[in-house]
Design an enzyme around this catalytic site. Structure first.
Site, PDB file in Angstrom:
ATOM      1  N   LYS A 113       1.600   5.476 -16.911  1.00  0.00           N
ATOM      2  CA  LYS A 113       1.201   4.234 -16.808  1.00  0.00           C
ATOM      3  C   LYS A 113       0.563   3.586 -18.017  1.00  0.00           C
ATOM      4  CE  LYS A 113       1.320   1.689 -12.923  1.00  0.00           C
ATOM      5  NZ  LYS A 113       2.404   1.649 -11.684  1.00  0.00           N
TER       6      LYS A 113
HETATM    7  P1  NAD Z   1       2.999  -8.514  -8.456  1.00  0.00           P
HETATM    8  O1  NAD Z   1       2.154  -9.074  -9.387  1.00  0.00           O
HETATM    9  O2  NAD Z   1       4.414  -9.084  -8.180  1.00  0.00           O
HETATM   10  O3  NAD Z   1       2.171  -8.885  -6.872  1.00  0.00           O
HETATM   11  C1  NAD Z   1       0.800  -8.389  -6.745  1.00  0.00           C
HETATM   12  C2  NAD Z   1       0.495  -9.232  -5.221  1.00  0.00           C
HETATM   13  O4  NAD Z   1      -1.052  -8.688  -5.012  1.00  0.00           O
HETATM   14  C3  NAD Z   1       0.544 -10.704  -5.609  1.00  0.00           C
HETATM   15  O5  NAD Z   1       0.872 -11.458  -4.254  1.00  0.00           O
HETATM   16  C4  NAD Z   1      -1.141 -10.968  -5.878  1.00  0.00           C
HETATM   17  O6  NAD Z   1      -1.563 -12.332  -5.284  1.00  0.00           O
HETATM   18  C5  NAD Z   1      -1.605  -9.940  -4.606  1.00  0.00           C
HETATM   19  N1  NAD Z   1      -3.112  -9.799  -4.864  1.00  0.00           N
HETATM   20  C6  NAD Z   1      -3.766  -9.505  -6.211  1.00  0.00           C
HETATM   21  N2  NAD Z   1      -5.120  -9.317  -5.682  1.00  0.00           N
HETATM   22  C7  NAD Z   1      -5.110  -9.529  -4.446  1.00  0.00           C
HETATM   23  C8  NAD Z   1      -6.351  -9.372  -3.582  1.00  0.00           C
HETATM   24  N3  NAD Z   1      -7.616  -9.095  -4.170  1.00  0.00           N
HETATM   25  N4  NAD Z   1      -6.245  -9.642  -2.313  1.00  0.00           N
HETATM   26  C9  NAD Z   1      -4.874  -9.962  -1.873  1.00  0.00           C
HETATM   27  N5  NAD Z   1      -3.837  -9.675  -2.577  1.00  0.00           N
HETATM   28  C10 NAD Z   1      -4.019  -9.558  -4.003  1.00  0.00           C
HETATM   29  O7  NAD Z   1       2.789  -6.801  -8.376  1.00  0.00           O
HETATM   30  P2  NAD Z   1       3.867  -5.906  -7.538  1.00  0.00           P
HETATM   31  O8  NAD Z   1       4.833  -5.488  -8.601  1.00  0.00           O
HETATM   32  O9  NAD Z   1       4.383  -6.428  -6.294  1.00  0.00           O
HETATM   33  O10 NAD Z   1       2.714  -4.651  -7.194  1.00  0.00           O
HETATM   34  C11 NAD Z   1       2.026  -4.841  -6.056  1.00  0.00           C
HETATM   35  C12 NAD Z   1       1.787  -3.067  -6.075  1.00  0.00           C
HETATM   36  O11 NAD Z   1       2.642  -2.510  -5.829  1.00  0.00           O
HETATM   37  C13 NAD Z   1       0.847  -2.452  -6.875  1.00  0.00           C
HETATM   38  O12 NAD Z   1      -0.113  -1.448  -6.339  1.00  0.00           O
HETATM   39  C14 NAD Z   1       1.960  -1.752  -7.853  1.00  0.00           C
HETATM   40  O13 NAD Z   1       1.426  -0.622  -8.630  1.00  0.00           O
HETATM   41  C15 NAD Z   1       2.772  -1.299  -6.714  1.00  0.00           C
HETATM   42  N6  NAD Z   1       4.151  -1.051  -7.198  1.00  0.00           N
HETATM   43  C16 NAD Z   1       4.883  -1.709  -7.780  1.00  0.00           C
HETATM   44  C17 NAD Z   1       6.292  -1.329  -8.037  1.00  0.00           C
HETATM   45  C18 NAD Z   1       7.152  -2.397  -8.800  1.00  0.00           C
HETATM   46  O14 NAD Z   1       8.287  -1.967  -8.997  1.00  0.00           O
HETATM   47  N7  NAD Z   1       6.817  -3.636  -8.985  1.00  0.00           N
HETATM   48  C19 NAD Z   1       6.559  -0.062  -7.984  1.00  0.00           C
HETATM   49  C20 NAD Z   1       5.791   0.811  -7.058  1.00  0.00           C
HETATM   50  C21 NAD Z   1       4.549   0.267  -6.751  1.00  0.00           C
END
Ligand code: NAD
Length: 423
Positions: A113
């Site tokens: 990561k």
């Molecule tokens: P992203 O940046 O597209 O979205 C993140 C979201 O979280 C946004 O809507 C943001 O406003 C919200 N957020 C941030 N801080 C916040 C808070 N304090 N309270 C409430 N909401 C809050 O990111 P993503 O890619 O959707 O990732 C989200 C989660 O999923 C993370 O934990 C990431 O590690 C995990 N994840 C992502 C992927 C991927 O393919 N993108 C894969 C596996 C896991």
């Protein structure tokens, strides 16, 4: 507690959460338990200084990380996060969860990561590009198509991956599409990748709901984090007849017991940057999100969101961990005691890395699949992996999280044992 000097010792830190999860699986590892300490160490952690010239001519320095937790089963694989709260402790935990996740779905990868401690919303697009390119150059000594393959995570996307791919390619003197996944389609990206994590959340959620006799038609869903993962999962549940009754992101919390109209909410979020101000819902206090009447709760934002206190309050029957590490170990126990089923991150959000794997395979073979082929293969892999985990959970009478760790850690430690300890 950790034996490492540089990690956050607080009980709720992501690395502490991960260590507690490892401790829970050790009794189920049989003779492989002798290697369990391996899981509690990261193979390699790189801290880099990322200096960039800002548009006003000044120079700013940002701290960047790339951590490779375990490479016994293959090259490192895991996303890159841009967030002001990124720490080494967090990136270590995220890398370790990638080792477990990749092994849980049996992808030939280890776990890695990366991240930069930055608020990307304060940077112009040109500053963001310079930041990404300098970071890629700095971590270029440990990434590569056969070494470690980054992908998008919080606040990074296909454009960031395109800059990473270009920078790495310029540095090695050859176009290396396989160095990152989650790229734009015409740069070797894969159809279906953008929504793959949300799709995996939906597929595992659909299977879990079936097992607990929860009808998706009319089910009430609350989603925290309305970015890539949360919004894609919400769309698929909506398509299956569920109602999205609450959504929360960094801009606020909105609720509508009759169900949010996603056809208008999605463009609102895209244009305004968040859910706040959406006309088709009531604005709610952020903490009240955890009291919302719902059947399914999808944390899809950041770590540590489901505390024991919030776990006591939720009305959900099913928790689908779209985010990595959203549930603290004490909250896991509360949810378990209350009979609330948790599909853990290490299988629930594995759809993204599974399609990243498809992308990497397509890049190497220079032969690209249709979106239907990708979605079908994703569905099959996720359902098969979840079934194996469920059987393990039934056999030992353990949670799905510990069962996922058991299946995954056995694969990791078997590779460790078969390779032997070098030298
Ligand atoms: P992203 O940046 O597209 O979205 C993140 C979201 O979280 C946004 O809507 C943001 O406003 C919200 N957020 C941030 N801080 C916040 C808070 N304090 N309270 C409430 N909401 C809050 O990111 P993503 O890619 O959707 O990732 C989200 C989660 O999923 C993370 O934990 C990431 O590690 C995990 N994840 C992502 C992927 C991927 O393919 N993108 C894969 C596996 C896991």
């Amino acid at each position: 507690m950790s034996t490492l000097s540089y990690v956050d010792e607080s009980a709720d830190s992501p690395w502490s959460t991960y260590l507690a999860q490892v401790d829970r699986v050790v009794p189920y590892l049989g003779p492989l338990a002798r290697w369990a300490e391996t899981l509690k160490h990261c193979k390699r952690a790189l801290i880099v200084d990322v200096p960039i010239e800002l548009d006003d001519g000044s120079v700013a320095h940002y701290e960047g990380f790339r951590v490779q937790h375990n490479l016994s089963r293959g090259p490192g694989k895991g996303g890159v996060r841009y967030h002001p709260a990124v720490t080494l402790d967090e990136v270590m935990a995220l890398a370790a969860w990638m080792s477990v996740k990749n092994a849980a779905v049996n992808l030939p990868y280890g776990g890695a990561k990366g991240g930069i401690r930055v608020d990307p919303k304060t940077l112009s697009i040109k500053e963001l590009e310079r930041l990404t390119r300098r970071y890629t150059s700095e971590i270029g000594i440990i990434i590569g198509p056969q070494q470690d393959i980054p992908a998008p995570d919080v606040n990074t996307n296909a454009q960031v991956m395109a800059w990473m791919m270009d920078t790495y390619s310029m540095n090695v003197g050859a176009t290396a599409t396989g160095v990152v996944t989650g790229k734009p389609i015409h740069l070797g990206g894969s159809l279906g990748r953008v929504k793959a994590t949300g799709r995996g959340v939906f597929v595992t959620g659909r299977e879990a709901a079936r097992r607990i006799n929860l009808e998706l038609q009319g089910a009430r869903v609350a989603v925290q984090g309305f970015g890539n993962v949360g919004s894609s999962a919400a769309e698929l549940f909506h398509g299956a007849g569920a109602k999205i009754v609450a959504a929360q992101d960094h801009t606020g919390t909105i609720v509508n017991p009759r169900g949010l109209d996603l056809a208008t909410l999605m463009p609102h979020v895209r244009d305004s940057g968040g859910v706040a101000g959406f006309a088709g819902a009531e604005r709610a206090d952020d903490e009240s999100f955890w009291d919302v009447d719902c059947d399914i709760l999808i944390p899809a934002a950041l770590e540590g969101q489901i505390t024991a206190a919030r776990a006591r309050r939720t009305k959900a029957k099913l928790v689908l961990e779209g985010a990595n590490g959203p549930t603290l170990p004490a909250a896991d126990d509360v949810l378990g005691d209350r009979g609330i089923l948790v599909v853990p991150d290490v299988i629930c959000n594995a759809g993204g890395v599974t399609v990243s794997y498809f992308e990497w395979v397509q890049d190497f073979s220079s032969f690209f699949w249709t979106e239907d082929e990708i979605n079908l293969r994703l569905d099959k892999i996720m359902v098969g992996a979840l079934r194996r985990i469920w059987d393990t959970a039934d056999q030992h009478k353990i949670s799905l999280r510990t069962a996922t760790f058991a299946v995954a850690c056995e694969r990791i430690l078997m590779a460790r044992q078969e390779r032997g300890l070098y030298p």
